[in-house]
Design a protein around this motif. Structure first.
Motif, PDB file in Angstrom:
ATOM      1  N   VAL A 133       0.861  -1.183   0.000  1.00 41.50           N
ATOM      2  CA  VAL A 133       0.000   0.000   0.000  1.00 41.50           C
ATOM      3  C   VAL A 133       0.895   1.230   0.000  1.00 41.50           C
ATOM      4  CG1 VAL A 133      -1.770   1.325   1.197  1.00 41.50           C
ATOM      5  CG2 VAL A 133      -1.831  -1.176   1.289  1.00 41.50           C
ATOM      6  N   VAL A 134       0.661   2.140  -0.942  1.00 43.96           N
ATOM      7  CA  VAL A 134       1.386   3.406  -0.998  1.00 43.96           C
ATOM      8  C   VAL A 134       0.368   4.531  -0.864  1.00 43.96           C
ATOM      9  CG1 VAL A 134       2.716   4.954  -2.475  1.00 43.96           C
ATOM     10  CG2 VAL A 134       3.293   2.530  -2.372  1.00 43.96           C
ATOM     11  N   ILE A 135       0.634   5.455   0.060  1.00 42.39           N
ATOM     12  CA  ILE A 135      -0.254   6.591   0.285  1.00 42.39           C
ATOM     13  C   ILE A 135       0.356   7.826  -0.363  1.00 42.39           C
ATOM     14  CG2 ILE A 135      -1.421   8.011   2.011  1.00 42.39           C
ATOM     15  CD1 ILE A 135      -2.302   5.103   2.053  1.00 42.39           C
ATOM     16  N   ALA A 136      -0.438   8.524  -1.164  1.00 37.03           N
ATOM     17  CA  ALA A 136      -0.015   9.787  -1.766  1.00 37.03           C
ATOM     18  C   ALA A 136      -1.212  10.727  -1.763  1.00 37.03           C
ATOM     19  CB  ALA A 136       0.507   9.576  -3.185  1.00 37.03           C
ATOM     20  N   GLY A 137      -1.127  11.775  -0.944  1.00 37.21           N
ATOM     21  CA  GLY A 137      -2.265  12.686  -0.825  1.00 37.21           C
ATOM     22  C   GLY A 137      -3.466  11.991  -0.239  1.00 37.21           C
ATOM     23  N   ASP A 138      -4.599  12.122  -0.911  1.00 35.69           N
ATOM     24  CA  ASP A 138      -5.851  11.524  -0.428  1.00 35.69           C
ATOM     25  C   ASP A 138      -6.103  10.135  -1.001  1.00 35.69           C
ATOM     26  OD1 ASP A 138      -6.547  13.707   1.163  1.00 35.69           O
ATOM     27  OD2 ASP A 138      -7.566  14.728  -0.487  1.00 35.69           O
ATOM     28  N   TYR A 139      -5.079   9.525  -1.594  1.00 42.25           N
ATOM     29  CA  TYR A 139      -5.306   8.254  -2.278  1.00 42.25           C
ATOM     30  C   TYR A 139      -4.329   7.172  -1.808  1.00 42.25           C
ATOM     31  CZ  TYR A 139      -8.051  11.233  -5.322  1.00 42.25           C
ATOM     32  OH  TYR A 139      -8.977  12.132  -5.782  1.00 42.25           O
ATOM     33  N   ALA A 140      -4.833   5.948  -1.820  1.00 43.20           N
ATOM     34  CA  ALA A 140      -4.011   4.766  -1.566  1.00 43.20           C
ATOM     35  C   ALA A 140      -3.885   3.999  -2.877  1.00 43.20           C
ATOM     36  CB  ALA A 140      -4.645   3.884  -0.496  1.00 43.20           C
ATOM     37  N   TYR A 141      -2.676   3.571  -3.175  1.00 38.11           N
ATOM     38  CA  TYR A 141      -2.400   2.821  -4.406  1.00 38.11           C
ATOM     39  C   TYR A 141      -1.983   1.406  -4.001  1.00 38.11           C
ATOM     40  CZ  TYR A 141      -2.402   7.485  -6.413  1.00 38.11           C
ATOM     41  OH  TYR A 141      -2.770   8.757  -6.798  1.00 38.11           O
ATOM     42  N   ILE A 142      -2.735   0.408  -4.509  1.00 35.65           N
ATOM     43  CA  ILE A 142      -2.552  -0.969  -4.039  1.00 35.65           C
ATOM     44  C   ILE A 142      -2.389  -1.910  -5.231  1.00 35.65           C
ATOM     45  CG2 ILE A 142      -3.476  -2.777  -2.555  1.00 35.65           C
ATOM     46  CD1 ILE A 142      -5.443  -0.670  -1.437  1.00 35.65           C
ATOM     47  N   PRO A 143      -1.188  -2.465  -5.438  1.00 31.95           N
ATOM     48  CA  PRO A 143      -1.034  -3.494  -6.475  1.00 31.95           C
ATOM     49  C   PRO A 143      -1.716  -4.779  -6.016  1.00 31.95           C
ATOM     50  CG  PRO A 143       1.101  -2.557  -5.803  1.00 31.95           C
ATOM     51  CD  PRO A 143       0.093  -2.148  -4.785  1.00 31.95           C
ATOM     52  N   ALA A 144      -2.559  -5.332  -6.880  1.00 32.82           N
ATOM     53  CA  ALA A 144      -3.335  -6.517  -6.498  1.00 32.82           C
ATOM     54  C   ALA A 144      -3.199  -7.618  -7.536  1.00 32.82           C
ATOM     55  CB  ALA A 144      -4.807  -6.144  -6.294  1.00 32.82           C
ATOM     56  N   GLY A 145      -1.964  -7.975  -7.837  1.00 30.38           N
ATOM     57  CA  GLY A 145      -1.728  -9.111  -8.719  1.00 30.38           C
ATOM     58  C   GLY A 145      -2.425  -8.991 -10.057  1.00 30.38           C
TER      59      GLY A 145
ATOM     60  N   GLY B 121      -4.717  -5.913 -11.121  1.00 30.71           N
ATOM     61  CA  GLY B 121      -4.215  -4.596 -11.453  1.00 30.71           C
ATOM     62  C   GLY B 121      -3.918  -3.702 -10.271  1.00 30.71           C
ATOM     63  N   LEU B 122      -3.796  -2.411 -10.559  1.00 30.28           N
ATOM     64  CA  LEU B 122      -3.502  -1.402  -9.551  1.00 30.28           C
ATOM     65  C   LEU B 122      -4.800  -0.717  -9.138  1.00 30.28           C
ATOM     66  CD1 LEU B 122      -1.410   0.343  -7.974  1.00 30.28           C
ATOM     67  CD2 LEU B 122      -1.430   1.884  -9.966  1.00 30.28           C
ATOM     68  N   HIS B 123      -5.135  -0.830  -7.849  1.00 31.64           N
ATOM     69  CA  HIS B 123      -6.350  -0.206  -7.327  1.00 31.64           C
ATOM     70  C   HIS B 123      -6.014   1.149  -6.710  1.00 31.64           C
ATOM     71  CE1 HIS B 123      -9.358  -3.643  -7.361  1.00 31.64           C
ATOM     72  NE2 HIS B 123      -8.267  -4.136  -7.902  1.00 31.64           N
ATOM     73  N   ILE B 124      -6.848   2.136  -7.026  1.00 35.86           N
ATOM     74  CA  ILE B 124      -6.685   3.482  -6.477  1.00 35.86           C
ATOM     75  C   ILE B 124      -7.902   3.768  -5.605  1.00 35.86           C
ATOM     76  CG2 ILE B 124      -6.350   5.921  -6.989  1.00 35.86           C
ATOM     77  CD1 ILE B 124      -5.249   5.088  -9.718  1.00 35.86           C
ATOM     78  N   VAL B 125      -7.629   4.046  -4.329  1.00 36.60           N
ATOM     79  CA  VAL B 125      -8.705   4.175  -3.345  1.00 36.60           C
ATOM     80  C   VAL B 125      -8.654   5.563  -2.709  1.00 36.60           C
ATOM     81  CG1 VAL B 125      -9.719   3.209  -1.237  1.00 36.60           C
ATOM     82  CG2 VAL B 125      -8.571   1.696  -2.885  1.00 36.60           C
ATOM     83  N   ASP B 126      -9.792   6.239  -2.726  1.00 34.63           N
ATOM     84  CA  ASP B 126      -9.914   7.555  -2.074  1.00 34.63           C
ATOM     85  C   ASP B 126     -10.035   7.333  -0.565  1.00 34.63           C
ATOM     86  OD1 ASP B 126     -10.740  10.009  -0.996  1.00 34.63           O
ATOM     87  OD2 ASP B 126     -11.910  10.527  -2.759  1.00 34.63           O
TER      88      ASP B 126
ATOM     89  N   ASP C  31       2.735  -5.881  -8.899  1.00 27.75           N
ATOM     90  CA  ASP C  31       3.546  -6.353  -7.783  1.00 27.75           C
ATOM     91  C   ASP C  31       4.009  -5.234  -6.855  1.00 27.75           C
ATOM     92  OD1 ASP C  31       5.154  -8.601  -6.544  1.00 27.75           O
ATOM     93  OD2 ASP C  31       6.791  -7.268  -7.106  1.00 27.75           O
ATOM     94  N   HIS C  32       4.485  -4.119  -7.405  1.00 26.64           N
ATOM     95  CA  HIS C  32       5.100  -3.073  -6.588  1.00 26.64           C
ATOM     96  C   HIS C  32       4.879  -1.729  -7.267  1.00 26.64           C
ATOM     97  CE1 HIS C  32       8.324  -0.726  -4.652  1.00 26.64           C
ATOM     98  NE2 HIS C  32       8.247  -1.600  -3.674  1.00 26.64           N
ATOM     99  N   VAL C  33       4.560  -0.695  -6.476  1.00 29.51           N
ATOM    100  CA  VAL C  33       4.286   0.615  -7.065  1.00 29.51           C
ATOM    101  C   VAL C  33       5.002   1.707  -6.290  1.00 29.51           C
ATOM    102  CG1 VAL C  33       2.183   1.078  -5.713  1.00 29.51           C
ATOM    103  CG2 VAL C  33       2.456   2.106  -7.984  1.00 29.51           C
ATOM    104  N   VAL C  34       5.435   2.717  -7.020  1.00 26.98           N
ATOM    105  CA  VAL C  34       5.974   3.949  -6.452  1.00 26.98           C
ATOM    106  C   VAL C  34       5.216   5.097  -7.086  1.00 26.98           C
ATOM    107  CG1 VAL C  34       7.972   5.485  -6.388  1.00 26.98           C
ATOM    108  CG2 VAL C  34       8.270   3.060  -5.960  1.00 26.98           C
ATOM    109  N   VAL C  35       4.846   6.096  -6.288  1.00 31.52           N
ATOM    110  CA  VAL C  35       4.131   7.271  -6.790  1.00 31.52           C
ATOM    111  C   VAL C  35       5.022   8.487  -6.620  1.00 31.52           C
ATOM    112  CG1 VAL C  35       2.113   8.754  -6.501  1.00 31.52           C
ATOM    113  CG2 VAL C  35       1.876   6.272  -6.271  1.00 31.52           C
ATOM    114  N   ALA C  36       5.193   9.234  -7.717  1.00 31.23           N
ATOM    115  CA  ALA C  36       5.985  10.466  -7.685  1.00 31.23           C
ATOM    116  C   ALA C  36       5.320  11.492  -8.589  1.00 31.23           C
ATOM    117  CB  ALA C  36       7.419  10.204  -8.136  1.00 31.23           C
ATOM    118  N   ASP C  37       4.950  12.626  -7.994  1.00 30.67           N
ATOM    119  CA  ASP C  37       4.258  13.686  -8.736  1.00 30.67           C
ATOM    120  C   ASP C  37       2.982  13.124  -9.357  1.00 30.67           C
ATOM    121  OD1 ASP C  37       6.281  15.530  -8.044  1.00 30.67           O
ATOM    122  OD2 ASP C  37       7.525  14.830  -9.717  1.00 30.67           O
TER     123      ASP C  37
END
Length: 199
Positions: free
Chosen positions: A20-32, A35-40, A59-65
């Protein structure tokens, strides 16, 4: 309080998430393979899915800008525009000519460091210039093979201040101030294997 944590809410994935990666008001979750789920998460007691980037093996995510960098266990790196979280859009994908899968990646100072599993017991680290994220440039490294081939358990990594740290059943420290000529500056040996790290 930390001594008595209370669950506020729960968001259920269609497949187990790896991170789980948190950026601002969103969570980004790789789920095999889902795909990649984006949760408010702006309302913590009512998390809501706002978007999904469909791919296999997330598998793995990084968020930048305004970008998410998603690696898959099928050997792909997706660069995804998340300016509109409800409509994530891939702008570029990278597939190494060899390797079993891309794994961890770190963005630091307009560079992307990516681990690629090549065999059952070793990996490579690739460095990309992200000055323009829409056109990532692979920095050809003159790294000696005994440094480039990160032996055993080197699937994660961290980067800070022109240094890359890789857990490999210990800790390898590599100076990348000149990304074309990385230099190993230290190695810490420990009794047990390390598979992840945070700086």
């Amino acid at each position: 309080t930390p001594a008595a944590p209370v669950e506020l809410a729960r968001y259920t994935l269609p497949e187990p998430g790896n991170q789980v990666v948190i950026a601002g008001d969103y969570a980004y979750i790789p789920a095999g393979d889902r795909g990649l789920h984006i949760v408010d998460i702006s309302t913590p007691d009512a998390p809501t899915q706002v978007g999904v980037y469909q791919t296999l093996g997330a598998d793995h995510v990084v968020v930048a800008d305004d970008y998410a960098y998603l690696s898959t266990n099928l050997g792909l790196l997706h660069i995804i525009d998340i300016t509109n979280p409800s409509a994530p859009t891939a702008i570029r994908s990278y597939h190494p000519r060899w390797g079993f899968g891309t794994h961890a990646q770190v963005v630091e100072n307009d560079r992307l460091y990516l681990t690629i599993q090549v065999g059952t017991d070793w990996t490579y680290v690739k460095i990309f210039d992200l000055s323009d994220p829409t056109v990532p440039l692979h920095i050809e490294s003159e790294l000696p093979l005994d440094v480039m081939e990160i032996r055993a358990y080197g699937l994660d990594l961290a980067a800070k201040d022109d240094k890359v740290y890789i857990p490999t059943g210990g800790l390898r420290m590599i100076d990348v101030s000149d990304p074309g000529r990385p230099l190993e500056t230290g190695f810490y040996i420990q009794k047990f294997h390390s598979e992840a790290m945070i700086i």
